[in-house]
Design a protein around this motif. Structure first.
Motif, PDB file in Angstrom:
ATOM      1  N   LYS A 146      45.873  97.207  32.181  1.00 29.10           N
ATOM      2  CA  LYS A 146      45.479  98.609  32.318  1.00 29.10           C
ATOM      3  C   LYS A 146      45.900  99.437  31.112  1.00 29.10           C
ATOM      4  CE  LYS A 146      48.076 101.284  35.087  1.00 29.10           C
ATOM      5  NZ  LYS A 146      48.839 101.728  36.294  1.00 29.10           N
ATOM      6  N   GLN A 147      45.242 100.581  30.985  1.00 22.74           N
ATOM      7  CA  GLN A 147      45.563 101.519  29.915  1.00 22.74           C
ATOM      8  C   GLN A 147      46.237 102.734  30.535  1.00 22.74           C
ATOM      9  OE1 GLN A 147      44.483 100.767  26.715  1.00 22.74           O
ATOM     10  NE2 GLN A 147      43.510  98.899  27.506  1.00 22.74           N
ATOM     11  N   SER A 148      47.210 103.278  29.816  1.00 20.04           N
ATOM     12  CA  SER A 148      47.780 104.554  30.235  1.00 20.04           C
ATOM     13  C   SER A 148      48.188 105.310  28.987  1.00 20.04           C
ATOM     14  CB  SER A 148      49.003 104.325  31.128  1.00 20.04           C
ATOM     15  OG  SER A 148      49.653 105.565  31.352  1.00 20.04           O
ATOM     16  N   ALA A 149      47.619 106.481  28.818  1.00 22.99           N
ATOM     17  CA  ALA A 149      47.928 107.345  27.667  1.00 22.99           C
ATOM     18  C   ALA A 149      47.876 106.557  26.351  1.00 22.99           C
ATOM     19  CB  ALA A 149      49.295 108.006  27.858  1.00 22.99           C
ATOM     20  N   GLY A 150      46.826 105.771  26.205  1.00 19.34           N
ATOM     21  CA  GLY A 150      46.608 105.054  24.952  1.00 19.34           C
ATOM     22  C   GLY A 150      47.433 103.794  24.789  1.00 19.34           C
ATOM     23  N   HIS A 151      48.107 103.413  25.824  1.00 17.50           N
ATOM     24  CA  HIS A 151      49.013 102.269  25.796  1.00 17.50           C
ATOM     25  C   HIS A 151      48.424 101.172  26.687  1.00 17.50           C
ATOM     26  CE1 HIS A 151      53.278 101.917  24.537  1.00 17.50           C
ATOM     27  NE2 HIS A 151      53.233 100.880  25.338  1.00 17.50           N
ATOM     28  N   THR A 152      48.488  99.909  26.262  1.00 12.62           N
ATOM     29  CA  THR A 152      47.975  98.816  27.106  1.00 12.62           C
ATOM     30  C   THR A 152      49.138  98.110  27.797  1.00 12.62           C
ATOM     31  OG1 THR A 152      46.159  98.492  25.571  1.00 12.62           O
ATOM     32  CG2 THR A 152      46.599  96.697  27.111  1.00 12.62           C
ATOM     33  N   PHE A 153      48.971  97.924  29.103  1.00  9.62           N
ATOM     34  CA  PHE A 153      49.985  97.203  29.882  1.00  9.62           C
ATOM     35  C   PHE A 153      49.389  95.925  30.445  1.00  9.62           C
ATOM     36  CE2 PHE A 153      51.515 101.539  29.993  1.00  9.62           C
ATOM     37  CZ  PHE A 153      52.890 101.399  29.839  1.00  9.62           C
ATOM     38  N   LEU A 154      50.128  94.833  30.288  1.00 12.60           N
ATOM     39  CA  LEU A 154      49.799  93.592  30.989  1.00 12.60           C
ATOM     40  C   LEU A 154      50.809  93.496  32.126  1.00 12.60           C
ATOM     41  CD1 LEU A 154      49.371  91.179  27.938  1.00 12.60           C
ATOM     42  CD2 LEU A 154      47.585  92.471  29.157  1.00 12.60           C
ATOM     43  N   ILE A 155      50.295  93.462  33.352  1.00 15.11           N
ATOM     44  CA  ILE A 155      51.186  93.468  34.510  1.00 15.11           C
ATOM     45  C   ILE A 155      51.189  92.072  35.112  1.00 15.11           C
ATOM     46  CG2 ILE A 155      51.604  94.516  36.761  1.00 15.11           C
ATOM     47  CD1 ILE A 155      50.157  97.032  35.546  1.00 15.11           C
ATOM     48  N   THR A 156      52.387  91.519  35.257  1.00 15.35           N
ATOM     49  CA  THR A 156      52.504  90.116  35.665  1.00 15.35           C
ATOM     50  C   THR A 156      53.057  89.984  37.089  1.00 15.35           C
ATOM     51  OG1 THR A 156      54.785  89.856  34.932  1.00 15.35           O
ATOM     52  CG2 THR A 156      53.074  89.528  33.263  1.00 15.35           C
ATOM     53  N   ASP A 157      53.000  88.760  37.602  1.00 15.66           N
ATOM     54  CA  ASP A 157      53.570  88.502  38.933  1.00 15.66           C
ATOM     55  C   ASP A 157      55.051  88.131  38.867  1.00 15.66           C
ATOM     56  OD1 ASP A 157      53.476  85.894  37.960  1.00 15.66           O
ATOM     57  OD2 ASP A 157      52.077  85.148  39.481  1.00 15.66           O
ATOM     58  N   GLY A 158      55.656  88.284  37.667  1.00 17.15           N
ATOM     59  CA  GLY A 158      57.094  88.001  37.525  1.00 17.15           C
ATOM     60  C   GLY A 158      57.863  89.278  37.290  1.00 17.15           C
ATOM     61  N   GLY A 159      59.051  89.142  36.682  1.00 18.75           N
ATOM     62  CA  GLY A 159      59.802  90.339  36.348  1.00 18.75           C
ATOM     63  C   GLY A 159      61.292  90.123  36.292  1.00 18.75           C
ATOM     64  N   LEU A 160      61.995  91.270  36.246  1.00 16.43           N
ATOM     65  CA  LEU A 160      63.446  91.203  36.034  1.00 16.43           C
ATOM     66  C   LEU A 160      64.187  90.581  37.206  1.00 16.43           C
ATOM     67  CD1 LEU A 160      65.176  93.419  37.815  1.00 16.43           C
ATOM     68  CD2 LEU A 160      64.280  95.022  36.174  1.00 16.43           C
ATOM     69  N   HIS A 161      63.522  90.431  38.356  1.00 13.11           N
ATOM     70  CA  HIS A 161      64.208  89.769  39.471  1.00 13.11           C
ATOM     71  C   HIS A 161      64.391  88.283  39.183  1.00 13.11           C
ATOM     72  CE1 HIS A 161      59.941  89.555  40.036  1.00 13.11           C
ATOM     73  NE2 HIS A 161      59.974  88.883  41.161  1.00 13.11           N
ATOM     74  N   HIS A 162      63.729  87.771  38.117  1.00 12.63           N
ATOM     75  CA  HIS A 162      63.939  86.381  37.688  1.00 12.63           C
ATOM     76  C   HIS A 162      64.525  86.298  36.277  1.00 12.63           C
ATOM     77  CE1 HIS A 162      60.257  85.692  40.466  1.00 12.63           C
ATOM     78  NE2 HIS A 162      61.372  85.635  41.158  1.00 12.63           N
ATOM     79  N   VAL A 163      64.154  87.244  35.421  1.00 13.02           N
ATOM     80  CA  VAL A 163      64.612  87.206  34.025  1.00 13.02           C
ATOM     81  C   VAL A 163      65.246  88.555  33.654  1.00 13.02           C
ATOM     82  CG1 VAL A 163      63.144  85.352  33.145  1.00 13.02           C
ATOM     83  CG2 VAL A 163      62.208  87.654  33.298  1.00 13.02           C
ATOM     84  N   LEU A 164      66.344  88.827  34.329  1.00  8.82           N
ATOM     85  CA  LEU A 164      67.034  90.104  34.119  1.00  8.82           C
ATOM     86  C   LEU A 164      67.408  90.301  32.652  1.00  8.82           C
ATOM     87  CD1 LEU A 164      68.237  92.557  35.641  1.00  8.82           C
ATOM     88  CD2 LEU A 164      70.387  91.286  35.774  1.00  8.82           C
ATOM     89  N   ALA A 165      67.908  89.250  32.020  1.00 10.91           N
ATOM     90  CA  ALA A 165      68.355  89.375  30.633  1.00 10.91           C
ATOM     91  C   ALA A 165      67.182  89.715  29.708  1.00 10.91           C
ATOM     92  CB  ALA A 165      69.042  88.090  30.175  1.00 10.91           C
ATOM     93  N   ALA A 166      66.015  89.113  29.951  1.00 10.96           N
ATOM     94  CA  ALA A 166      64.861  89.384  29.094  1.00 10.96           C
ATOM     95  C   ALA A 166      64.391  90.829  29.242  1.00 10.96           C
ATOM     96  CB  ALA A 166      63.726  88.415  29.421  1.00 10.96           C
ATOM     97  N   SER A 167      64.690  91.450  30.370  1.00  9.83           N
ATOM     98  CA  SER A 167      64.301  92.855  30.558  1.00  9.83           C
ATOM     99  C   SER A 167      65.296  93.789  29.877  1.00  9.83           C
ATOM    100  CB  SER A 167      64.210  93.187  32.058  1.00  9.83           C
ATOM    101  OG  SER A 167      65.506  93.366  32.620  1.00  9.83           O
ATOM    102  N   GLY A 168      66.410  93.219  29.378  1.00  9.34           N
ATOM    103  CA  GLY A 168      67.387  94.025  28.657  1.00  9.34           C
ATOM    104  C   GLY A 168      68.445  94.634  29.556  1.00  9.34           C
ATOM    105  N   ASN A 169      68.554  94.117  30.784  1.00 12.38           N
ATOM    106  CA  ASN A 169      69.468  94.751  31.735  1.00 12.38           C
ATOM    107  C   ASN A 169      70.644  93.862  32.122  1.00 12.38           C
ATOM    108  OD1 ASN A 169      68.063  97.375  32.333  1.00 12.38           O
ATOM    109  ND2 ASN A 169      66.413  95.920  32.663  1.00 12.38           N
TER     110      ASN A 169
END
Ligand SMILES: *Cc1c(COP(=O)(O)O)cnc(C)c1O
Length: 408
Positions: free
Chosen positions: A304-327
């Motif tokens: 999706k696009q938002s304010a000129g920015h493209t987002f790829l939204i995945t079925d994963g996330g920080l609940h599996h890769v907390l470190a990769a999210s920077g948290n």
């Protein structure tokens, strides 16, 4: 545009896709029961252990820190490759036993060990790395009550720290270990009470990429162990020298010069202080052994696009890769090595942010990153997630469930 971290060596493309152990990402996901999925490469782990064996002096034993990745099939593999396991809980002790590891090849460190955990370790014959005088006394009381001679070592809180390390675990006020100055008296107390004296454990930090800093710390650890041994007045059977070998996660990170670390350590081992002449030496490593052998695969479910920015939204996330999210202990968020696994090797065509499926702005896998044009259904790979991934992320958060894991 924000650069991505470096993809580790050993990953190739097959039919335009990322391949691990000769199978494409799509085939691995089909075999592993869908996304999100961690894939760990046994070959890359074997290669890494072989590299360490080639560079470190033969007299130095190699231990695996189970907390980096306790996935049972991976532990069973590690048991065949390394000389011992370092544990941080009774739960890890159960996993290590299930993987076939011998209790005599295990040591158990970590603050806040409960009496039940101490007793379990003592009954199994696992070495306890004591974190405080209070813990030492509780262990001795359990030994007295059960009539079992405990195997005891002391974890030292050194006055120095590992320079440049990502996570400081020594130096100054710390919940870990016994302050250097208090170690000799406590060691004498433990030995005097009839425990089997197993030696010292010094862990000064983690995630260091500078060979000079690691070599300097190893020198300081050996000197400290020699001095403490003299003050204790008993031979030192074992010295766990810690580890701290880091892996590159971010743009500009250079791999650790293992040859330089090995050469410096060989020099020191050849000229050990007299107090350590009969001491068995070990290094304990977690992420360096398994981190780069793991890839997290997640599927794009929306674009999706938002304010000129493209987002790829995945079925994963920080609940599996907390470190990769920077948290997970990072000050400034930087991008991990991320790729479109189903367009592996294709040129970057656009700037996109890859996010997870959690309803929180901190769930970001790659921020304003250069990537090839990807569509719904494509797979995203997050590299260097073999350590502190699945088991170090809040899998219960938002109830999406755990990721699959497979060793190939
Ligand atoms: C976490 C930990 C390790 C492993 O650290 P890595 O950075 O994964 O190598 C080793 N020893 C102790 C005591 C630890 O707490």
């Amino acid at each position: 545009m924000k650069p991505l971290g470096p993809v580790p060596a050993g990953y190739a493309a097959l039919d335009g896709e990322l391949a691990i152990a000769g199978r494409t990402a799509s085939a691995l996901v089909a075999e592993g029961g869908g996304t999100p999925l961690f894939v760990y490469s046994a070959d890359l782990i074997r290669d890494r252990v072989a590299l360490l064996r080639a560079h470190l002096p033969a007299a130095v034993r190699l231990h695996y820190a189970v907390k980096a990745n306790p996935f049972p099939p991976l532990l069973a593999l590690m048991r065949t490759l390394v000389d011992g396991f370092d544990l941080a809980s009774a739960g890890e002790l159960d996993l290590a036993l299930a993987a076939g590891q011998a209790p005599a090849a295990m040591s158990f460190a970590g603050p806040g060990k409960r009496d039940a955990e101490l007793e379990r370790a003592i009954r199994c014959g696992v070495t306890l790395n004591l974190e405080s005088a209070g813990e030492a006394r509780r262990a001795l009381a359990i030994a007295e009550r059960t009539g079992i001679r405990p195997r005891l070592a002391i974890r030292v809180n050194p006055a120095f720290e590992l320079r440049g390390s990502g996570m400081k675990m020594g130096g100054g006020a710390k919940p870990f270990g016994v302050d250097e100055a208090l170690v000799p008296a406590l060691a004498r107390e433990v030995i005097g009470a009839g425990a089997e004296w197993r030696g010292l454990h010094v862990f000064a930090g983690s995630q260091a990429l500078d060979a000079g800093a690691i070599a300097e710390t190893q020198g300081a650890v050996l000197a400290l162990a020699a001095r403490l041994t003299q003050e204790i007045g008993h031979p030192l059977p074992h010295l766990n020298m810690g580890g701290g070998f880091g892996i590159p996660y971010f743009h500009g990170d250079r791999p650790l010069d293992l040859a330089a670390v090995g050469a410096a350590l060989a020099e020191r081992v050849a000229n050990l202080p007299a107090e350590l002449a009969g001491t068995e030496l070990a290094v304990e490593l977690g992420r360096y052994l398994v981190g780069e052998a793991g890839v997290y695969l997640t599927r794009i479910v929306d674009r999706k696009q938002s304010a000129g920015h493209t987002f790829l939204i995945t079925d994963g996330g920080l609940h599996h890769v907390l470190a990769a999210s920077g948290n997970f202990g990072t000050v400034v968020r930087r991008n991990y090595p991320v790729a479109i696994a189903t367009r592996f090797g294709a040129d970057a065509e656009e700037e996109v942010s890859v996010v997870g499926c959690l309803c929180t702005p901190i769930d970001r896998i790659a921020d304003q990153a250069p990537l090839p044009h990807a569509q719904v259904g494509d797979l995203v790979a997050v590299f260097s997630t073999g350590a502190y991934g699945a088991s170090a992320s809040p899998a219960a958060f938002l109830a999406h469930g755990r990721a699959g894991e497979m060793l190939v």
